[in-house]
Design a protein around this motif. Structure first.
Motif, PDB file in Angstrom:
ATOM      1  N   LEU A   1       0.703  -1.171   0.067  1.00 28.36           N
ATOM      2  CA  LEU A   1      -0.138   0.045   0.089  1.00 28.36           C
ATOM      3  C   LEU A   1       0.779   1.106  -0.014  1.00 28.36           C
ATOM      4  O   LEU A   1       1.954   1.252   0.650  1.00 28.36           O
ATOM      5  CB  LEU A   1      -0.803  -0.110   1.235  1.00 28.36           C
ATOM      6  N   GLU A   2       0.523   1.950  -0.923  1.00 25.51           N
ATOM      7  CA  GLU A   2       1.366   3.500  -0.882  1.00 25.51           C
ATOM      8  C   GLU A   2       0.960   4.234   0.465  1.00 25.51           C
ATOM      9  O   GLU A   2      -0.072   4.452   0.732  1.00 25.51           O
ATOM     10  CB  GLU A   2       1.114   4.021  -2.180  1.00 25.51           C
ATOM     11  N   VAL A   3       2.190   4.595   1.136  1.00 25.19           N
ATOM     12  CA  VAL A   3       1.791   5.489   2.418  1.00 25.19           C
ATOM     13  C   VAL A   3       2.295   6.465   2.605  1.00 25.19           C
ATOM     14  O   VAL A   3       3.689   6.814   2.275  1.00 25.19           O
ATOM     15  CB  VAL A   3       1.866   4.504   3.497  1.00 25.19           C
ATOM     16  N   SER A   4       1.703   7.543   2.987  1.00 26.38           N
ATOM     17  CA  SER A   4       2.482   8.971   3.388  1.00 26.38           C
ATOM     18  C   SER A   4       1.655   9.386   4.768  1.00 26.38           C
ATOM     19  O   SER A   4       0.927   8.876   5.292  1.00 26.38           O
ATOM     20  CB  SER A   4       2.321   9.802   2.085  1.00 26.38           C
ATOM     21  N   GLU A   5       2.253  10.657   4.878  1.00 24.51           N
ATOM     22  CA  GLU A   5       1.879  11.312   6.135  1.00 24.51           C
ATOM     23  C   GLU A   5       1.311  12.627   6.042  1.00 24.51           C
ATOM     24  O   GLU A   5       1.938  13.264   5.479  1.00 24.51           O
ATOM     25  CB  GLU A   5       2.956  11.003   7.285  1.00 24.51           C
ATOM     26  N   LEU A   6       0.145  12.933   6.834  1.00 27.74           N
ATOM     27  CA  LEU A   6      -0.172  14.430   7.009  1.00 27.74           C
ATOM     28  C   LEU A   6      -0.229  14.628   8.215  1.00 27.74           C
ATOM     29  O   LEU A   6      -1.128  14.095   9.220  1.00 27.74           O
ATOM     30  CB  LEU A   6      -1.473  14.590   5.977  1.00 27.74           C
ATOM     31  N   ARG A   7       0.510  15.863   8.680  1.00 23.75           N
ATOM     32  CA  ARG A   7       0.559  16.124  10.246  1.00 23.75           C
ATOM     33  C   ARG A   7      -0.650  17.237  10.395  1.00 23.75           C
ATOM     34  O   ARG A   7      -0.641  18.395   9.518  1.00 23.75           O
ATOM     35  CB  ARG A   7       1.943  16.908  10.591  1.00 23.75           C
ATOM     36  N   VAL A   8      -1.149  17.358  11.379  1.00 27.85           N
ATOM     37  CA  VAL A   8      -2.159  18.213  11.673  1.00 27.85           C
ATOM     38  C   VAL A   8      -1.632  18.953  13.059  1.00 27.85           C
ATOM     39  O   VAL A   8      -0.741  18.293  13.836  1.00 27.85           O
ATOM     40  CB  VAL A   8      -3.459  17.755  12.278  1.00 27.85           C
ATOM     41  N   GLU A   9      -1.983  19.982  13.320  1.00 31.97           N
ATOM     42  CA  GLU A   9      -1.648  20.844  14.552  1.00 31.97           C
ATOM     43  C   GLU A   9      -2.315  20.328  15.624  1.00 31.97           C
ATOM     44  O   GLU A   9      -1.779  19.815  16.752  1.00 31.97           O
ATOM     45  CB  GLU A   9      -1.847  22.310  14.530  1.00 31.97           C
ATOM     46  N   THR A  10      -3.631  20.183  15.740  1.00 29.15           N
ATOM     47  CA  THR A  10      -4.492  19.659  16.799  1.00 29.15           C
ATOM     48  C   THR A  10      -5.066  18.521  16.398  1.00 29.15           C
ATOM     49  O   THR A  10      -5.617  18.387  15.342  1.00 29.15           O
ATOM     50  CB  THR A  10      -5.565  20.732  17.190  1.00 29.15           C
ATOM     51  N   MET A  11      -4.972  17.432  17.320  1.00 28.32           N
ATOM     52  CA  MET A  11      -5.673  16.192  17.194  1.00 28.32           C
ATOM     53  C   MET A  11      -7.509  16.271  17.562  1.00 28.32           C
ATOM     54  O   MET A  11      -7.650  15.259  18.114  1.00 28.32           O
ATOM     55  CB  MET A  11      -4.936  15.026  17.875  1.00 28.32           C
ATOM     56  N   ASP A  12      -8.028  17.184  17.120  1.00 30.73           N
ATOM     57  CA  ASP A  12      -9.579  17.138  17.315  1.00 30.73           C
ATOM     58  C   ASP A  12     -10.455  17.462  16.024  1.00 30.73           C
ATOM     59  O   ASP A  12      -9.665  17.381  14.929  1.00 30.73           O
ATOM     60  CB  ASP A  12      -9.807  18.264  18.505  1.00 30.73           C
ATOM     61  N   GLU A  13     -11.810  17.715  16.222  1.00 28.17           N
ATOM     62  CA  GLU A  13     -12.458  17.879  15.146  1.00 28.17           C
ATOM     63  C   GLU A  13     -12.028  19.133  14.216  1.00 28.17           C
ATOM     64  O   GLU A  13     -11.993  18.994  12.895  1.00 28.17           O
ATOM     65  CB  GLU A  13     -13.822  18.274  15.268  1.00 28.17           C
ATOM     66  N   GLN A  14     -11.451  19.945  14.680  1.00 26.61           N
ATOM     67  CA  GLN A  14     -10.888  21.000  14.188  1.00 26.61           C
ATOM     68  C   GLN A  14      -9.654  20.877  13.178  1.00 26.61           C
ATOM     69  O   GLN A  14      -9.783  21.089  11.979  1.00 26.61           O
ATOM     70  CB  GLN A  14     -10.499  22.219  15.018  1.00 26.61           C
ATOM     71  N   GLY A  15      -8.777  20.012  13.724  1.00 27.36           N
ATOM     72  CA  GLY A  15      -7.824  19.533  13.056  1.00 27.36           C
ATOM     73  C   GLY A  15      -8.083  18.695  11.767  1.00 27.36           C
ATOM     74  O   GLY A  15      -7.633  18.672  10.605  1.00 27.36           O
ATOM     75  N   GLY A  16      -9.220  17.896  11.878  1.00 28.92           N
ATOM     76  CA  GLY A  16      -9.889  17.005  10.926  1.00 28.92           C
ATOM     77  C   GLY A  16     -10.130  17.824   9.904  1.00 28.92           C
ATOM     78  O   GLY A  16     -10.011  17.834   8.665  1.00 28.92           O
ATOM     79  N   ALA A  17     -10.795  19.081   9.946  1.00 28.36           N
ATOM     80  CA  ALA A  17     -11.455  20.133   9.125  1.00 28.36           C
ATOM     81  C   ALA A  17     -10.514  20.663   8.427  1.00 28.36           C
ATOM     82  O   ALA A  17     -10.571  20.967   7.107  1.00 28.36           O
ATOM     83  CB  ALA A  17     -12.240  20.980   9.696  1.00 28.36           C
ATOM     84  N   VAL A  18      -9.429  21.188   9.062  1.00 28.05           N
ATOM     85  CA  VAL A  18      -8.263  21.781   8.312  1.00 28.05           C
ATOM     86  C   VAL A  18      -7.623  20.686   7.387  1.00 28.05           C
ATOM     87  O   VAL A  18      -7.175  21.028   6.080  1.00 28.05           O
ATOM     88  CB  VAL A  18      -7.108  22.091   9.493  1.00 28.05           C
ATOM     89  N   ALA A  19      -7.306  19.519   7.707  1.00 28.48           N
ATOM     90  CA  ALA A  19      -6.868  18.333   6.766  1.00 28.48           C
ATOM     91  C   ALA A  19      -7.532  18.529   5.766  1.00 28.48           C
ATOM     92  O   ALA A  19      -7.172  17.924   4.683  1.00 28.48           O
ATOM     93  CB  ALA A  19      -6.657  17.223   7.643  1.00 28.48           C
ATOM     94  N   ALA A  20      -8.917  18.297   5.901  1.00 29.10           N
ATOM     95  CA  ALA A  20      -9.816  18.033   4.631  1.00 29.10           C
ATOM     96  C   ALA A  20      -9.742  19.094   3.684  1.00 29.10           C
ATOM     97  O   ALA A  20      -9.547  18.869   2.459  1.00 29.10           O
ATOM     98  CB  ALA A  20     -11.288  18.083   5.317  1.00 29.10           C
ATOM     99  N   GLU A  21      -9.437  20.281   4.305  1.00 31.35           N
ATOM    100  CA  GLU A  21      -9.397  21.581   3.267  1.00 31.35           C
ATOM    101  C   GLU A  21      -7.902  21.361   2.599  1.00 31.35           C
ATOM    102  O   GLU A  21      -8.113  21.514   1.383  1.00 31.35           O
ATOM    103  CB  GLU A  21      -9.040  22.693   3.951  1.00 31.35           C
TER     104      GLU A  21
END
Lengths: 328, 328
Positions: free
Chosen positions: B205-225
């Motif tokens: 499986l091709e794998v990579s990483e995306l870091r977020v600042e905060t590990m909460d719903e807000q962080g998820g939203a930022v990542a989606a963007e």
DNA sequence: TTGAAAGCGCTAACAT
DNA sequence: ATGTTAGCGCTTTCAA
């Protein structure tokens, strides 16, 4: 073995009284003495014994907080709000979960012997137990339970918002509503029920009640089964908390009932899952509840307050599609 | 003023030693004396001072538990599991929330001075701080953080289940996956990341990483963007916890992305909301973590253990439709 | 500014 | 079986 005040005194060539002074009020000791004491303390890795201090000062420097449980999102938030302020005020925090145990009373009495004051949440012990503590002179604050004579109390508003909820349901087209919950489980539930009933009567909503054994998702599922056996569903079901509402909605849907088309459902608490389930609910200032209790208790312990205080913090109706007429 | 052992002794006409004996080991006192002491104690409403006892016995009879926070469903459960066992063992429980404060170290040191041993959860203080305490002889158990040399440790399995998660994603048809999280936030996350990467490589499986600042719903939203600005979405997104996954899913859907058709999403923790969001995730034995830590600590305090122990409790992959190929 | 000494309320030898 | 006494480690008068 950790070193004591005597070790430091000997090593610094001063009396223990001087060491004590140097540790707690450096300004009343000569600079030279202070230097020597500090050096000795550093050298010996000295930390004053809390136990010794506490006994001499006859205070624990700690408060207790008692709650039914910490699973579920509710009490954890209150405890955090409490801990935050209490530790800011330099007091340690002792916790006690009663889990509805009958031994709760003795547990609390024991706890009271270890701290300078107590915050008691919800359905944990009888009023008599609290009164006994109060008589013994234990500073006491209750949270989320009906005020006990002479004891400080902090609570979230229930009646008015439940009243508003009834109005909202009527506005959404409901003609009948059943309140789902178990008033024996918590005083808050009793107030929500009363508020809903009052509001329903005010706006001409037919209102009744369905009791559940447990106020969790399981309880909601049981209620769904019961309701589906009736000739007809009510227009709306107001649940005493979110878990109940979530369990109910899930079980209703499994039976082919469409929410909110066939029946409106509401919860209480605004837990995280409520957002994902689009559940109309009521949000409470949980952290604030704890923080306020911490300040009240600190005032009591410091003797800054004579009159018992009762504080009711406002709550907020959160309307989502589980009760929204536009989506019906 | 509460009455003391001397009051009781005088009133019962015995020595304080006898009162002490009568209170703690009634069997070694004659029945008649016991009766008199009990009567006097009742009369005077006597409760032995914990402070006096503790100082004389040179033990606090209390343990501390340190955690980053109590909001969110995670630590609350661990603390409950801990409190349950600790109070069963007759020990009081002191809590301390660090909230990521830099003063955490001093706070913990202060706490250590008030109890017989400490449980330290997750990302709260540095290993050095722990080692210092351990050297001072403070019994210590860590939970959900990498073992510190010589310190007991309890943790949930991360690597293997993350590995299994990668396999599951590949089985579900994914060719690429990105790990979403912030390894700096918690040691657990680092392990989950490593496990996922290892598993992904194993199954091609091709794998990579995306870091977020905060590990909460807000962080998820930022990542989606962020993800939506890329030329193409990955086949799967493995989030370091549920809140992140929930925030991500919501934000993706707002952008018209269909989960799991367009992208598989998984979380970690199995919070309540995960069920309602149909989120594939990993369940951890939270209460058990706390309970095990409590027992370990008690063994340490009682001196029943020499060798440091490391315990890893199993976790469980919970597959739901957010990553299910059948629904694609 | 510092020291001596008397507690704080209890436990635990040691003695009887 | 019970009493005497010396702490546990500190704070806090009271004197010097």
């Amino acid at each position: 073995m950790a070193s004591t005040i005597r070790d430091v005194a000997r090593s610094a060539g001063v009396s223990i009284a001087t060491v004590s002074r140097a540790m707690r009020e450096p300004s009343i000791v000569s600079v030279e003495t202070l230097r020597r004491v500090r050096a000795a303390a550093d050298e010996l890795d000295y930390t004053p014994s809390q136990l010794g201090r506490q006994l001499a000062e006859r205070r624990h420097g700690a408060n207790g907080i008692v709650f039914p449980d910490l699973s579920g999102p509710y009490y954890g938030e209150v405890v955090v709000g409490y801990e935050d302020v209490a530790s800011e005020l330099g007091r340690a925090v002792l916790i006690l979960a009663t889990h509805g145990r009958p031994a709760a009373r003795e547990m609390i009495t024991r706890l009271a012997g270890r701290c300078d004051g107590l915050v008691v949440l919800g359905h944990t012990v009888s009023d008599e137990a609290l009164l006994e503590l109060a008589e013994r002179g234990v500073p006491l604050v209750t949270v989320a339970r009906p005020p006990v004579a002479g004891v400080d109390s902090v609570a979230a508003e229930n009646h008015r918002t439940a009243f508003a909820l009834a109005t909202h349901l009527a506005d959404s087209g409901a003609r009948s509503v059943v309140f789902l919950g178990n008033p024996d489980r918590s005083p808050d539930v009793t107030e929500r029920r009363a508020g809903l009933f009052a509001g329903a009567r005010e706006v001409g909503l037919e209102v009744s009640e369905l009791r559940v054994e447990t106020m969790d998702e399981q309880g909601g599922a049981v209620a769904a089964e019961h309701l589906c056996q009736q000739p007809a569903l009510p227009d709306a079901i107001a649940c005493a908390n979110d878990e109940l509402a979530l369990g109910l909605m899930t079980a209703l849907r499994e039976r082919g009932v469409v929410v909110p088309r066939d029946v409106l459902v509401t919860g209480w608490d605004d837990v995280m899952a409520a957002r994902y389930a689009e559940l109309t609910t009521v949000r409470q200032p949980l952290r604030d509840l704890g923080a306020t209790a911490a300040r009240f208790l600190d005032d009591l312990i410091a003797g800054r307050r004579a009159e018992p205080r009762i504080e009711v913090l406002p709550t907020e109706l959160i309307v989502r599609s589980s009760s929204s007429p536009r989506e019906r």
